[in-house]
Design an enzyme around this catalytic site. Structure first.
Site, PDB file in Angstrom:
ATOM      1  N   HIS A  34     -15.481  -1.221  27.315  1.00 10.50           N
ATOM      2  CA  HIS A  34     -16.527  -0.418  27.951  1.00 10.50           C
ATOM      3  C   HIS A  34     -15.947   0.266  29.181  1.00 10.50           C
ATOM      4  CE1 HIS A  34     -20.235   0.711  29.930  1.00 10.50           C
ATOM      5  NE2 HIS A  34     -20.919   0.377  28.860  1.00 10.50           N
ATOM      6  N   ARG A  59     -24.254   6.619  33.348  1.00  7.92           N
ATOM      7  CA  ARG A  59     -23.722   7.937  33.013  1.00  7.92           C
ATOM      8  C   ARG A  59     -24.749   8.738  32.223  1.00  7.92           C
ATOM      9  NH1 ARG A  59     -19.422   6.533  29.598  1.00  7.92           N
ATOM     10  NH2 ARG A  59     -20.164   4.406  29.825  1.00  7.92           N
TER      11      ARG A  59
END
Lengths: 664, 247, 245
Positions: free
Chosen positions: A257, A273
């Protein structure tokens, strides 16, 4: 040894396991769940961002449907997934979300009218339709064409797990907490249940069942730093592996990740994000648009993680005592958004870093996060080799993720997979009878007794914790984001040596009941085998696909490697797994291999790809009703589903004329 | 470990019970305890203020006492001391109701007491400590308040000299020295707790600060008044002649 | 950077399954590292000094609620407690009171929470029983969803139970966690239960009327849940409901 009989036995009380248990119980079957910990503490609870389902309520999700979700999932997998399974999954995801709403999940809802969001570091106003007011909202996640990730603030996993466990409690499904499954009882063809040990009393017990479902999650903890809970040690995969019959699929497919905090490796959600956060380097420069001008920070996870690593290798990382890292900047989202939608992230930053993400950047770097590989199953969740053994969720290689999983597809797999496979498990239980061979059961129980006696009374000199730490270091250093032959050779050799040494583990704490050292010893022997399947699979696969990235073989090679790695364990004393391969049939694909849309297109094509393309065009031209997407899909790749899940999903724009794509 | 973790359902207090054990009384008890508490607390604040009028001189106190005894309705203008008696009896009733319902909260078994002490030792916590002192003061008041009220019922005369005589020559000061801190602590923190208990405010810490300030103020007021009575009392010669204004 | 501190941990040790064992406090000294949490420290102690030490961690990120213990007199989540918060370098660890002790710092909160959920029926009782998963979901006010999530953030760590003197004195009292969950379902428009239904469960001395508002729950809650407000709300609601009983 006490023997407990049931119809449907589920090992693991996370979302996937509980969902299967509920399905069994709903069909009137006697059901028992085993868990290392209280159900609500399972690692599903830690999923923050959300679950993908093509509800298409929000204006940025308009036009979404199963087809788009399917395309994203297949592309995300780098064509490594089973497209039948991806279809089963995308079709049922909206149903699962709606069912969960009915079970109490307080999904975040759409508010009609204007709202400000951050897209590509710019403020953008979205206007939500009046008709969508109060329906389930969705946020943007990496690798998706539409805003599809349904969420409850940033505690989605928490809300889902609590709702599902509450449902299980309401149905009176017993969860035997602090019970650790250590061996699968089988006769080489049929699985009969497990031998388990109580972590409190040390009692060894046999659970004998018609069906046994392994839902124990991933194997992240074979790595030194992982976002996973510390119980995600791959014991479920090891159970299957140690049968010598069942196989594990694509174990080398391990996802990193992009944004875990440094140094502890705790995850900050992709929602950071998705909601508009950006990545910056040591100069405060936003570098992702240089690498991926189109999707930028919201490229697929494997891509972002690799780009970040590349950028740090160029010396653009921020130096810290724990090695280089980059910055995640969510300051542009503002206090209100962070306080309501990214609250867990804020708490994590405050408690573990002592910073406030409203005003400060978060130190992050790519960290082991998800196991695409797992117990290989057929689309119905059953092991192809061992009848009665099922697996679901992250523990399984049902194979909707192939070589890379999209953010928001793991929670979704847990509940959707659990929903579908739960029906197949119940079908299986209804059509078979309990097969009881007490001698067989006893013999497996004795194996565990012998293993424990050896550890406690034997003269072993190796420390379990040392072996575990060495293994974790090897995986970290040699089987990471970028891999190469030389390092993988080294990893395989070193892990084999560790496995050898693990036969000589001795304990200083001799207690037979609650004894953490004994627990570690039993696990590390199993974890090493799992780690070896990962390293060997990665070493053998001389191509780069999804999260498996070989520096010495940078291209995706469909010609030679459009297949699934299957690992099995040849015999008890072996130090290496046996690898075989299962071809992925291009001629059966709805979406034949193509360009994923990231970096240069260097894939070596499969000879069937072009043939299949032409065939698809042919089929489509012969269709009577080319505008009907359901008919199109059915013509290209018919797939199975339990009857009750077959009806089409209703969507807002099916009845209401709402304009999509209205971002001002 | 039990094979089946499904436990027997815990027995809830029966909803079919009659009389005071009927669940309706759970709500009533809570409400009555709070209502009587608020009444007593507010009364105490007024009581201490009326009391302290002695600080402005005998004349002022005399007028206040006469007014409260209904002086304007009496022909002599001296009021009816029986009002004090009736009022005291009424307050005693309120105190009893409050005590009966508050007693439910007391640790009645030695095990409960130990659990409480152990909790306070291992997990120190301000509001728990405050409640502990409220409980202790409540226990004291259970004995002290009736003594005070019986005294007022048997001997209802209130006046600068008569009250001072009670304080000094009947040794009531010994009672008041105990009563004053116990009753103020109990009342002020009781009012604080009742406000947060029923959600009258969300500004808990501000309220707690206010309560502490109020407590300090009332203590000063009470002590000053007591000192004033003691000074007056010591200056009086026996037998005491009631104060007559204007002399 | 200055020289690393030596931390002294006093840890409660007791194995209730060993008839010869007696509860005792045992001291362990370890060297502090930057960013060290009690989670890291306990693992270090287990790895290097005493492999039999029992404690529970799962997510180690303050999300799962497994690791609550009493740290220097304050019940809280051990995984996110930084050792740097203790200037004296003396850290005393006790298991959470009010729960069945498994051993050392490990207590059985899971069993407690499951029994509580069964006793109070802590799950959604949907009012539309014939829901259709193929059709568009029923709308819900966005504000309601947000409010529900606020109350859902409880991680069942047990801190509120151990911080409650009332609960310690009266074992049958449901404690804050049960009341908070009732408040969560009471607020949910999808739940079919009425105030009277809830009154039958918590309208008694073991329920909301047993709470003495000591607020240990709110002051110790690692998720900063609004216990005071919610329990007060329930109390008012239950008092009103009793008139209809």
């Amino acid at each position: 040894m006490k023997i407990i009989y049931t119809d449907s036995l589920v090992v693991g009380a996370g979302l996937a396991g509980l969902r299967v248990a509920i399905a069994s119980k709903e069909r009137g079957l006697d059901t028992i769940v085993l868990s290392l910990i209280p159900a609500k503490r399972s690692h599903s609870v830690a999923a923050q961002g959300g679950m993908q389902a093509s509800l298409a309520n929000t204006v940025s999700g308009m036009g979404d449907n199963e087809d788009v979700h399917f395309q994203d999932t297949v592309k995300g997998s780098d064509w490594g997934c089973d497209q039948n399974v991806a279809r089963m999954f995308t079709h049922c995801a909206p149903k699962a979300v709606r069912e969960l709403a009915h079970w109490g999940v307080p999904w975040s809802r759409v508010s009609q009218g204007d709202r400000e969001v951050i897209v590509n570091a710019q403020k953008v106003t979205l206007t939500e339709a009046k008709e969508a007011h109060g329906l389930i909202n969705a946020r943007d996640f990496g690798g998706t064409q539409k805003w599809r990730t349904c969420y409850t603030a940033d505690g989605t996993g928490h809300s889902l797990l609590y709702a599902v466990d509450n449902r299980a409690i309401s149905m009176g499904i017993p969860v035997h907490e602090r019970m650790e499954a250590l061996k699968i009882i089988h006769d080489g063809k049929r699985c009969h249940g497990v031998i388990a040990r109580c972590l409190i009393t040390g009692e060894i017990r046999a659970y004998v069942a018609k069906s046994t479902t392994i839902a124990t999650g991933g194997y992240g903890r074979i790595y030194e730093v992982s976002t996973n809970a510390i119980i995600c040690e791959g014991i479920g995969q090891a159970l299957a592996l140690e049968t010598g019959v069942a196989t594990l699929g694509n174990m080398e497919a391990v996802q990193f990740h992009p944004t875990a905090i440094v140094p502890v490796g705790i995850l900050t959600t992709e929602g950071c994000r998705g909601d508009g956060g950006v990545l910056r380097d040591k100069d405060g420069y936003r570098f992702m648009p240089d690498y991926e001008p189109d999707k930028k920070e919201l490229a697929s996870r494997d891509v972002v993680s690799r780009r970040m690593t590349e950028h740090m290798r160029k010396g653009k990382g921020v130096n810290s005592p724990y090695g280089p890292h980059l910055w995640l900047d969510i300051t542009l989202l503002g206090q209100k958004h962070i306080d309501t939608n990214l609250r867990e992230v804020k708490e994590i930053c405050q408690h573990f870093l002592g910073i406030d993400p409203v005003t400060e950047w978060i130190p992050v770097r790519p960290t082991q996060h998800y196991s695409m590989g797992g117990i290989r199953t057929k689309p119905n969740g059953e092991s192809p080799q061992l009848s009665g053994l099922f697996s679901v969720g992250e523990a399984a290689c049902w194979d909707m993720h192939g070589f890379n999983r999209l953010g928001g597809n793991s929670l979704a797999e847990a509940v959707v997979g659990g929903m579908i496979i739960g029906q197949y498990v119940a079908d299986f239980c209804e059509h078979t009878s309990l097969n009881i061979d007490t001698q067989l059961i006893e013999s497996f129980g004795q194996q565990i007794d012998a293993e424990i006696n050896q550890l406690i009374d034997g003269n072993g000199t190796e420390k379990a914790i040392t072996l575990k730490q060495e293994m974790q270091k090897i995986m970290m250093d040699y089987v990471g984001i970028f891999r190469n032959g030389a390092q993988l050779d080294q990893a395989v050799k070193a892990l084999s040596e560790l496995l050898m040494r693990s036969h000589n583990i001795g304990l200083t704490c001799k207690k037979r009941h609650a004894n953490p050292e004994l627990v570690d010893a039993l696990r590390v022997k199993r974890m090493l085998k799992v780690a070896l399947t990962v390293a060997c699979g990665a070493n053998a696969r001389t191509e780069s696909r999804g999260a498996h990235s070989r520096e010495d073989y940078p291209e995706r090679n469909d010609r030679d490697w459009l297949n699934r790695t299957l690992s099995s364990w040849p015999d008890e004393n072996a130090l290496l797994p046996t690898l075989t391969y299962e071809a992925i049939d291009v001629m059966g694909m709805e979406l034949p291999p193509g360009y994923r849309g990231y970096g240069i297109n260097n894939a070596i094509a499969h000879p069937d790809t072009q043939k299949r393309q032409q065939q698809i065009e042919q089929i489509l031209t012969e269709l009577n009703n080319p505008s009907d997407r359901h008919a199109k899909q059915a013509a290209l790749m018919p797939y199975e589903l339990p009857d009750q899940f077959k009806p089409a999903n209703q969507r807002l724009f099916d009845n209401v004329d709402v304009k999509g794509d209205t971002a001002k | 470990m039990a094979a089946n973790p499904l436990p027997a359902k815990a027995v809830l207090s029966s909803n079919h019970a009659k009389g005071f054990s009927h669940p309706i009384w759970a709500a009533r008890a809570d409400r009555l305890q709070s209502a009587t508490g608020v009444l007593l607390g507010l009364f105490l604040i007024m009581h201490l203020h009326f009391e302290s009028s002695i600080l402005f001189g005998k004349e002022v106190f005399y007028q206040v006492a006469q007014f409260l005894e209904g002086g304007i309705f009496s022909e002599t203008g001296h009021g009816f001391p029986i009002l004090t008696q009736i009022f005291s009896a009424f307050m005693l009733l309120i105190v009893l109701v409050h005590a009966v319902f508050a007693l439910r909260r007391f640790p009645t078994q030695i095990g409960q007491w130990r659990a409480l002490r152990q909790q306070m030792q291992f997990l120190p916590h301000e509001d728990t400590k405050i409640w502990f002192w409220q409980m202790i003061s409540g226990f004291l008041l259970f004995f002290l308040v009736p003594v005070h009220l019986f005294a007022m019922m048997t001997n209802p005369e209130i006046g600068p000299h008569l009250s001072a005589e009670r304080v000094v020559h009947h040794n009531a000061w010994m009672l008041y020295v105990l009563l004053l801190p116990a009753v103020t602590v109990h009342a002020i923190f009781g009012l604080y707790r009742v406000s947060i208990k029923w959600g009258l405010t969300t500004q808990r810490f501000a309220l707690l600060k206010l309560a502490k300030v109020l407590l300090a103020y009332l203590m000063v007021l009470g002590v000053a008044s007591l000192v004033a009575y003691i000074i007056i009392g010591r200056s009086l010669s026996l037998p005491v002649v009631p104060f007559v204004p204007g002399l | 950077m200055s020289q690393a501190r030596q931390l002294t941990f006093s840890i409660f040790r007791y194995d209730p399954q060993d008839p010869n064992d007696k509860p005792q406090m045992v001291r362990y000294v370890i060297t502090e590292t930057p960013g060290m949490t009690v989670f890291i420290a306990l693992n270090k102690i287990r790895e290097t000094q005493d492999p039999s030490l029992q404690f529970d961690f799962v997510c180690r990120a303050g999300i799962c609620g497994s690791c609550a213990m009493v740290i220097n007199g304050k019940p809280t989540l051990a995984c996110r407690t930084l050792t740097a918060n203790f200037p004296s370098a003396e850290i005393k660890l006790m298991p959470l009171p009010g729960f069945e002790l498994i051993g050392d710092l490990s207590v059985n909160t899971g069993k407690f929470m499951r029994e509580l959920a069964e006793r109070l029926q802590l799950w959604l009782h949907p009012n539309d029983t014939d829901m259709d998963i193929h059709r568009i979901e029923a709308p819900m006010a966005p504000e309601e969803a947000a409010k529900l999530y606020e109350l859902e953030r409880c991680v069942e760590c047990g801190v509120c139970v151990s911080a409650c003197a009332t609960k310690q004195m009266r074992d049958t009292f449901v404690g804050a966690v049960g009341l908070m969950k009732i408040a969560r379902f009471e607020l949910d428009s999808r739940d079919s239960r009425t105030s009277d239904d809830f009154y039958h469960v918590i309208g008694n001395q073991d329920g909301v009327f047993g709470c003495m508002t000591l607020l240990g729950c709110q002051d110790a809650c690692p998720k900063n849940l609004p216990h005071m407000q919610q329990i007060a709300y329930l109390r008012r609601k239950m008092t009103l409901s009793v008139t209809n009983l």
